[in-house]
Design a protein around this motif. Structure first.
Motif, PDB file in Angstrom:
ATOM      1  N   VAL A  20      62.980  76.938  -3.684  1.00  0.00           N
ATOM      2  CA  VAL A  20      63.219  77.375  -5.060  1.00  0.00           C
ATOM      3  C   VAL A  20      63.489  78.873  -5.084  1.00  0.00           C
ATOM      4  O   VAL A  20      62.752  79.658  -4.465  1.00  0.00           O
ATOM      5  CB  VAL A  20      62.003  77.035  -5.954  1.00  0.00           C
ATOM      6  N   HIS A  21      64.528  79.257  -5.801  1.00  0.00           N
ATOM      7  CA  HIS A  21      64.873  80.669  -6.028  1.00  0.00           C
ATOM      8  C   HIS A  21      64.646  80.936  -7.515  1.00  0.00           C
ATOM      9  O   HIS A  21      65.493  80.585  -8.347  1.00  0.00           O
ATOM     10  CB  HIS A  21      66.328  80.896  -5.632  1.00  0.00           C
ATOM     11  N   PRO A  22      63.493  81.518  -7.907  1.00  0.00           N
ATOM     12  CA  PRO A  22      63.105  81.564  -9.324  1.00  0.00           C
ATOM     13  C   PRO A  22      64.117  82.202 -10.265  1.00  0.00           C
ATOM     14  O   PRO A  22      64.200  81.827 -11.435  1.00  0.00           O
ATOM     15  CB  PRO A  22      61.798  82.361  -9.302  1.00  0.00           C
ATOM     16  N   PHE A  71      63.680  90.900 -12.209  1.00  0.00           N
ATOM     17  CA  PHE A  71      63.548  89.852 -11.200  1.00  0.00           C
ATOM     18  C   PHE A  71      62.745  90.289  -9.980  1.00  0.00           C
ATOM     19  O   PHE A  71      61.867  89.562  -9.509  1.00  0.00           O
ATOM     20  CB  PHE A  71      64.930  89.349 -10.779  1.00  0.00           C
ATOM     21  N   GLU A  72      63.035  91.477  -9.449  1.00  0.00           N
ATOM     22  CA  GLU A  72      62.292  91.938  -8.275  1.00  0.00           C
ATOM     23  C   GLU A  72      60.842  92.231  -8.634  1.00  0.00           C
ATOM     24  O   GLU A  72      59.924  91.871  -7.889  1.00  0.00           O
ATOM     25  CB  GLU A  72      62.950  93.193  -7.690  1.00  0.00           C
ATOM     26  N   ALA A  73      60.614  92.868  -9.785  1.00  0.00           N
ATOM     27  CA  ALA A  73      59.251  93.228 -10.190  1.00  0.00           C
ATOM     28  C   ALA A  73      58.364  92.000 -10.331  1.00  0.00           C
ATOM     29  O   ALA A  73      57.171  92.036  -9.989  1.00  0.00           O
ATOM     30  CB  ALA A  73      59.287  94.000 -11.514  1.00  0.00           C
ATOM     31  N   LEU A  74      58.921  90.894 -10.802  1.00  0.00           N
ATOM     32  CA  LEU A  74      58.145  89.679 -11.030  1.00  0.00           C
ATOM     33  C   LEU A  74      58.195  88.711  -9.845  1.00  0.00           C
ATOM     34  O   LEU A  74      57.678  87.603  -9.940  1.00  0.00           O
ATOM     35  CB  LEU A  74      58.652  88.966 -12.288  1.00  0.00           C
ATOM     36  N   GLY A  75      58.801  89.127  -8.735  1.00  0.00           N
ATOM     37  CA  GLY A  75      58.873  88.269  -7.558  1.00  0.00           C
ATOM     38  C   GLY A  75      59.847  87.119  -7.706  1.00  0.00           C
ATOM     39  O   GLY A  75      59.840  86.177  -6.908  1.00  0.00           O
ATOM     40  N   LEU A 105      50.739  94.444  -9.431  1.00  0.00           N
ATOM     41  CA  LEU A 105      51.740  93.401  -9.681  1.00  0.00           C
ATOM     42  C   LEU A 105      52.230  92.745  -8.401  1.00  0.00           C
ATOM     43  O   LEU A 105      52.488  91.537  -8.374  1.00  0.00           O
ATOM     44  CB  LEU A 105      52.904  93.993 -10.475  1.00  0.00           C
ATOM     45  N   TRP A 106      52.359  93.511  -7.289  1.00  0.00           N
ATOM     46  CA  TRP A 106      52.842  92.904  -6.045  1.00  0.00           C
ATOM     47  C   TRP A 106      51.922  91.778  -5.593  1.00  0.00           C
ATOM     48  O   TRP A 106      52.380  90.761  -5.046  1.00  0.00           O
ATOM     49  CB  TRP A 106      52.978  93.950  -4.937  1.00  0.00           C
ATOM     50  N   LEU A 107      50.604  91.955  -5.829  1.00  0.00           N
ATOM     51  CA  LEU A 107      49.645  90.926  -5.425  1.00  0.00           C
ATOM     52  C   LEU A 107      49.728  89.728  -6.366  1.00  0.00           C
ATOM     53  O   LEU A 107      49.692  88.567  -5.913  1.00  0.00           O
ATOM     54  CB  LEU A 107      48.236  91.517  -5.424  1.00  0.00           C
ATOM     55  N   GLN A 108      49.867  89.982  -7.649  1.00  0.00           N
ATOM     56  CA  GLN A 108      49.979  88.870  -8.592  1.00  0.00           C
ATOM     57  C   GLN A 108      51.218  88.032  -8.309  1.00  0.00           C
ATOM     58  O   GLN A 108      51.168  86.798  -8.365  1.00  0.00           O
ATOM     59  CB  GLN A 108      50.027  89.407 -10.028  1.00  0.00           C
ATOM     60  N   THR A 109      52.332  88.689  -7.972  1.00  0.00           N
ATOM     61  CA  THR A 109      53.550  87.923  -7.699  1.00  0.00           C
ATOM     62  C   THR A 109      53.387  87.042  -6.461  1.00  0.00           C
ATOM     63  O   THR A 109      53.883  85.909  -6.431  1.00  0.00           O
ATOM     64  CB  THR A 109      54.771  88.844  -7.523  1.00  0.00           C
TER      65      THR A 109
END
Length: 278
Positions: free
Chosen positions: A37-39, A155-159, A239-243
């Motif tokens: 999957v590519h979100p 897109f990048e910020a939210l993974g 945020l990097w950890l949450q994503t």
């Protein structure tokens, strides 16, 4: 096991490795990939916005906001989320944006007030309710990253620029039920040895082992280890950890719970955090 292609880059040089081709190669080698999957696929015109003003629309639950989206002039956007307020950094779907389910955002009027876009929650970007942090479950998502600027793509910020490979693991391949294990499997296919960080434990402070006792069923947990950490302040994880968590199908809760889930995903070792005061 949901495996992040971007996370694999921590262990391996993935230059030139197409995620879809990798999924097919893994399946042929014996680890079936149920899906890739590519979100962000199919989505567009989703940017960071900074809310400049926010005022109630009389007689409604709606708010009229002006939002800086990195353009020459701010946009007026009507928003009904209960947690919207001036000064926030948010997700904005600009007119012409494509959202999941074939939804296209257009300029509109709500209760006679013009709205030039949409301020979004994570669910409106296709996130499952099961991974949205409780704080934002019934409202819009708020960024807390000073490096993000109005107009930046989200897109990048939210993974969402990641590719998530669903490893359909059979009981005899428990070795692949962690990111490190998955990295060894992928490394074998692309002729690389994963770079696994060596952890050096540094412990200090007074002995506390006499403060309380803890037991576990030896049949279920033949080894049960405890370690005490002090000076912890409960807060949102970066945020990097949450994503990384939500791309693995896990809901972020707070920095302590998220750290234990992160290590579990990384190493395959289950962990749990307890409040020593309780």
């Amino acid at each position: 096991m949901l495996v992040s292609y971007n996370w694999l880059k921590d262990f391996l040089n993935m230059d030139g490795v197409d995620p879809y081709a990798l999924a097919e190669k893994l399946t042929r080698s014996g680890v079936e990939i149920a899906s890739t999957v590519h979100p962000e696929e199919g989505l567009s015109k989703l940017v960071v916005g900074h809310i400049l003003t926010c005022e109630k629309i009389e007689g409604t639950h709606l708010n009229k906001t002006t939002v800086d989206v990195g353009e020459e002039a701010a946009r007026q956007i009507v928003c009904g989320a209960p947690n919207v307020a001036a000064g926030q950094d948010v997700i904005v779907a600009l007119p012409g944006a494509h959202l999941p389910g074939g939804i296209k955002i257009k300029k509109s009027k709500m209760r006679g007030v013009e709205s030039n876009g949409m301020i979004c929650g994570l669910q409106e970007l296709g996130f499952s309710d099961s991974v949205v942090p409780p704080k934002y479950a019934n409202g819009i998502w708020l960024f807390h990253d000073p490096d993000l600027k109005p107009g930046d793509s989200v897109f990048e910020a939210l993974g969402m620029d990641d590719y998530v490979l669903d490893f359909d693991i059979t009981p005899n391949r428990a070795d692949t039920s962690s990111m490190e294990g998955a990295a060894y499997e992928v490394g074998a296919l692309i002729d690389q040895k994963p770079k696994i960080e060596e952890v050096v434990l540094k412990e200090d402070g007074a002995d506390w082992t006499g403060d309380f006792t803890a037991t576990a069923d030896e049949k279920i947990a033949p080894k049960y280890y405890l370690r005490k950490v002090t000076g912890v302040k409960i807060a949102e994880s970066p945020l990097w950890l949450q994503t990384r968590l939500w791309n693995a199908g896990i809901r972020p809760i707070n920095n302590v719970v998220d750290a234990t889930n992160y290590i579990m995903l990384l190493t395959g070792q289950p962990m749990h955090a307890y409040d020593a005061k309780l």
